[in-house]
Write an enzyme that holds these catalytic residues in place. Structure first.
Site, short mmCIF file in Angstrom:
data_model
loop_
_atom_site.label_atom_id
_atom_site.label_comp_id
_atom_site.label_asym_id
_atom_site.label_seq_id
_atom_site.Cartn_x
_atom_site.Cartn_y
_atom_site.Cartn_z
N SER A 1 -3.02 -7.76 2.62
CA SER A 1 -3.35 -7.61 4.04
C SER A 1 -3.76 -8.96 4.62
CB SER A 1 -4.50 -6.62 4.22
OG SER A 1 -4.13 -5.35 3.80
N LYS B 1 -15.79 -8.28 3.60
CA LYS B 1 -14.67 -8.76 4.42
C LYS B 1 -14.97 -8.59 5.90
CE LYS B 1 -11.01 -7.73 1.06
NZ LYS B 1 -9.95 -6.75 0.73
N ARG C 1 -1.95 -6.17 -8.64
CA ARG C 1 -0.78 -7.03 -8.42
C ARG C 1 -0.71 -8.13 -9.47
NH1 ARG C 1 -2.78 -7.99 -2.47
NH2 ARG C 1 -4.58 -8.13 -3.82
N HIS D 1 0.84 -1.21 0.00
CA HIS D 1 0.00 0.00 0.00
C HIS D 1 0.87 1.26 0.00
CE1 HIS D 1 -3.15 -2.63 2.20
NE2 HIS D 1 -3.64 -2.40 0.99
#
Ligand code: PNS
Length: 167
Positions: free
Chosen positions: A129, A42, A91, A18
């Protein structure tokens, strides 16, 4: 007119990936608003207030950056702030489908809002994360994937250790 970009995310917790995206975005936009929100799909790990505090400490000294949070639709938040751009990190191919869906949905709602994808350094291409949370929970070496303030914060948090795992 200054270019205002929003970098939205869960940041739960913030990782070195990040930070890499924030640093890259500073070269492109006049102002970068790092905006924490709860992703409704989430389960939260850190409270939003703690994520904001950590992000604020990490971005201290980055004059163009402001850290805040929002609830509701990202497009509405972007309109309120008169932001023209949404930044998202990309990514691997696995990110692509969700990101495309989100970017095109946001564009459908507000055609003026552009999503810009930035790729992190290759060192962080695998990092998430979720991976940090799992390493932390299982007593693994999570520290090298997060800024020191985050590592420090997580070290102080009690872990729920199941079974006979000593630690
Ligand atoms: O870090 P994340 O969890 O990948 O970030 C996803 C996030 C929070 C940016 C996304 O869930 C979002 O924008 N939520 C706000 C609600 C919204 O606008 N939903 C419609 C987007 S398709």
């Amino acid at each position: 007119m200054p270019t205002i970009a929003i970098y939205p995310g869960s940041f739960d917790p913030i990782t070195n990936g990040h930070v890499d995206i924030i640093q890259r975005s500073l070269k492109l936009f006049d102002r970068v608003i790092v905006a924490v929100t709860q992703n409704i799909s989430k389960h939260p790990f850190l409270p939003v207030a703690e994520r904001i505090l950590l992000l604020s400490r990490i971005t201290e000294g980055m004059e163009q950056v402001r850290v805040t949070s929002f609830t509701g639709l990202l497009v509405n938040f972007a309109r309120r702030l008169e932001a023209q751009v949404v930044i998202r990190g990309l990514r691997a191919v696995s990110d692509f489908e969700f990101e495309l869906q989100m970017a095109l949905t946001n564009r459908n709602i507000d055609p003026e809002l552009e999503t810009v994808f930035l790729m992190p350094s290759g060192r962080f291409i695998f990092l998430s994360s979720g991976l940090v949370r799992e390493l932390w929970q299982l007593g693994g070496p999570f520290e090298k994937y997060v800024p020191e303030v985050v590592a420090d914060h997580l070290r102080r948090m009690p872990r729920v250790v199941e079974g006979n795992d000593p630690g």
